[in-house]
Design a protein around this motif. Sequence first.
Motif, mmCIF file in Angstrom:
data_model
loop_
_atom_site.group_PDB
_atom_site.id
_atom_site.type_symbol
_atom_site.label_atom_id
_atom_site.label_comp_id
_atom_site.label_asym_id
_atom_site.label_seq_id
_atom_site.Cartn_x
_atom_site.Cartn_y
_atom_site.Cartn_z
ATOM 1 N N ASN A 1 4.968 -1.236 -3.842
ATOM 2 C CA ASN A 1 5.935 -0.674 -2.705
ATOM 3 C C ASN A 1 5.076 -0.609 -1.460
ATOM 4 O O ASN A 1 4.802 0.268 -0.796
ATOM 5 C CB ASN A 1 6.425 0.946 -3.159
ATOM 6 C CG ASN A 1 5.137 1.659 -3.266
ATOM 7 O OD1 ASN A 1 3.868 1.134 -3.706
ATOM 8 N ND2 ASN A 1 5.014 2.960 -3.381
ATOM 9 N N TRP A 2 4.592 -1.935 -1.354
ATOM 10 C CA TRP A 2 3.865 -2.077 0.088
ATOM 11 C C TRP A 2 4.351 -1.666 1.499
ATOM 12 O O TRP A 2 3.856 -1.416 2.350
ATOM 13 C CB TRP A 2 3.512 -3.594 0.343
ATOM 14 C CG TRP A 2 4.696 -4.584 0.087
ATOM 15 C CD1 TRP A 2 5.390 -5.136 -1.080
ATOM 16 C CD2 TRP A 2 5.318 -4.990 1.470
ATOM 17 N NE1 TRP A 2 6.354 -5.870 -0.584
ATOM 18 C CE2 TRP A 2 6.373 -5.869 1.065
ATOM 19 C CE3 TRP A 2 5.264 -4.777 2.577
ATOM 20 C CZ2 TRP A 2 7.413 -6.296 1.699
ATOM 21 C CZ3 TRP A 2 6.258 -5.305 3.567
ATOM 22 C CH2 TRP A 2 7.156 -6.021 3.213
ATOM 23 N N TYR A 3 5.647 -1.803 1.254
ATOM 24 C CA TYR A 3 6.686 -1.501 2.460
ATOM 25 C C TYR A 3 6.247 0.075 2.971
ATOM 26 O O TYR A 3 6.756 0.366 4.032
ATOM 27 C CB TYR A 3 8.203 -1.738 2.409
ATOM 28 C CG TYR A 3 8.661 -1.076 1.171
ATOM 29 C CD1 TYR A 3 9.129 -0.052 0.978
ATOM 30 C CD2 TYR A 3 8.506 -1.996 0.059
ATOM 31 C CE1 TYR A 3 9.608 0.564 -0.256
ATOM 32 C CE2 TYR A 3 9.197 -1.573 -1.249
ATOM 33 C CZ TYR A 3 9.523 -0.118 -1.367
ATOM 34 O OH TYR A 3 9.921 0.350 -2.489
ATOM 35 N N GLN A 4 5.854 0.854 2.271
ATOM 36 C CA GLN A 4 5.573 2.203 2.434
ATOM 37 C C GLN A 4 4.319 2.355 3.256
ATOM 38 O O GLN A 4 4.159 3.310 3.798
ATOM 39 C CB GLN A 4 5.633 3.061 1.073
ATOM 40 C CG GLN A 4 6.963 3.226 0.373
ATOM 41 C CD GLN A 4 6.851 3.886 -0.747
ATOM 42 O OE1 GLN A 4 5.857 4.296 -1.195
ATOM 43 N NE2 GLN A 4 8.107 4.278 -1.282
ATOM 44 N N ARG B 1 -0.635 -2.915 6.100
ATOM 45 C CA ARG B 1 -0.078 -3.650 5.465
ATOM 46 C C ARG B 1 -0.784 -4.976 5.579
ATOM 47 O O ARG B 1 -0.814 -5.850 4.518
ATOM 48 C CB ARG B 1 1.356 -4.106 5.952
ATOM 49 C CG ARG B 1 2.480 -2.973 5.604
ATOM 50 C CD ARG B 1 3.863 -3.157 6.022
ATOM 51 N NE ARG B 1 4.457 -1.946 6.213
ATOM 52 C CZ ARG B 1 5.808 -1.858 6.611
ATOM 53 N NH1 ARG B 1 6.419 -2.855 7.311
ATOM 54 N NH2 ARG B 1 6.367 -0.676 6.644
#
Length: 392
Positions: free
Chosen positions: A337-340, A346
Amino acid sequence: MAHIFKLQEYCLRAMGHSHEPDSSGSGSGSSSGGGALSLKHVVSLLFAASAQYPLIHNVVYHRNDMELATAGMSVLLTNLLTLFKIATFLVYKQDFWRMIQSFRQMHQQSSRNIRDGDGYGYVAEANKLASLLGRAYCTSCAATGLYFMVSPILKIIANSWRGTTYVRELPMPLRLPFNYVDSPGYEIGFVYILLVTIVVVSYASAVDGLFISFAINLRAHFQTLQRDIQTTDFSQSEHEFRKALKDLVDYHVRLLSLSKRLRVMYMPIVFGQFFITSLLVGVIIYQLVTNMDSIMALLVYLSFLGSIMLQLFIYCYGGEIIKVESHRVDVAVQLSNWYQAAPKLRRSLAFIILRSQRDLLIKAGFYEASLGNFLAICRAALSFITLIKSIE
């Protein structure tokens, strides 16, 4: 995890080394397992090397008889490959001990951080395969060596019962610098070959067993790293995220360092393994094709070929799983869940992705330890059978 350490210690004990590594970490070592080479280590190398001259002499002596020359050549090349392995192990003995110690430390650190016992079953599961391959290869080598040792004894007994005259043969095709046909020269030669066989089988199976245990350890830790990446909470505070990211990067860097050390340690062995195996396959295939009318000869040569190919498979399989699992770290980052995470954080994950996209190969020169190259040699062996049959 403890089982794989037992496998590593068993391999080292099989070569006459104690189980205590050099605690100082320096090159000087001590009198324990990580220290300087003792007399028995050098004697093992010289003793195995002493068989080279009688083997070469035998091949040269029978140079006009292709069948006898190739029979001697197969044993000569096998012994030469083992010399590569013994010499490489003794040169990198300190590094072997450090590798084992590093895996022990990583296991202890991961055990302290484990939660509810989840996610660390990789090594236990993979070690079953390592043990299976190690036992199969050791059994194959031992069975082939046992046949060579027992065969002349059975022939002597059978001819004695029949009352026929039989010229005694040594277990291996070599020419010793004394009368080895009559007693006591025959008995001396027999014991000499027995001891050489024990040294060759012990070192070959032990060095190969260490490689597959190292490779499977690395695969398990790469899988653990992938799991840690996927379960990391990227929505946490910047301070906590940076700490978690640092732990992941340090873990990744350590695995890459161990993989590079493994490649350097086994580079001479991988080169020798591919080069000599290629020659051995050609020699053994020739013996198989020219002895189709003898069931016993076929069984012996097929066993010999299976032992050599299993030995090569161990290195190709180990190199393949390290390459594949190191690439999957990239996939693990993309599946997380890198987009969080915050936009500026990032970018930190890009370093892990970029490094994971580079091939992590176990190779020596143009020889790469991979299943693709293993299959290429298998296909070449089948083509060689067709070629020999067409010539006949």
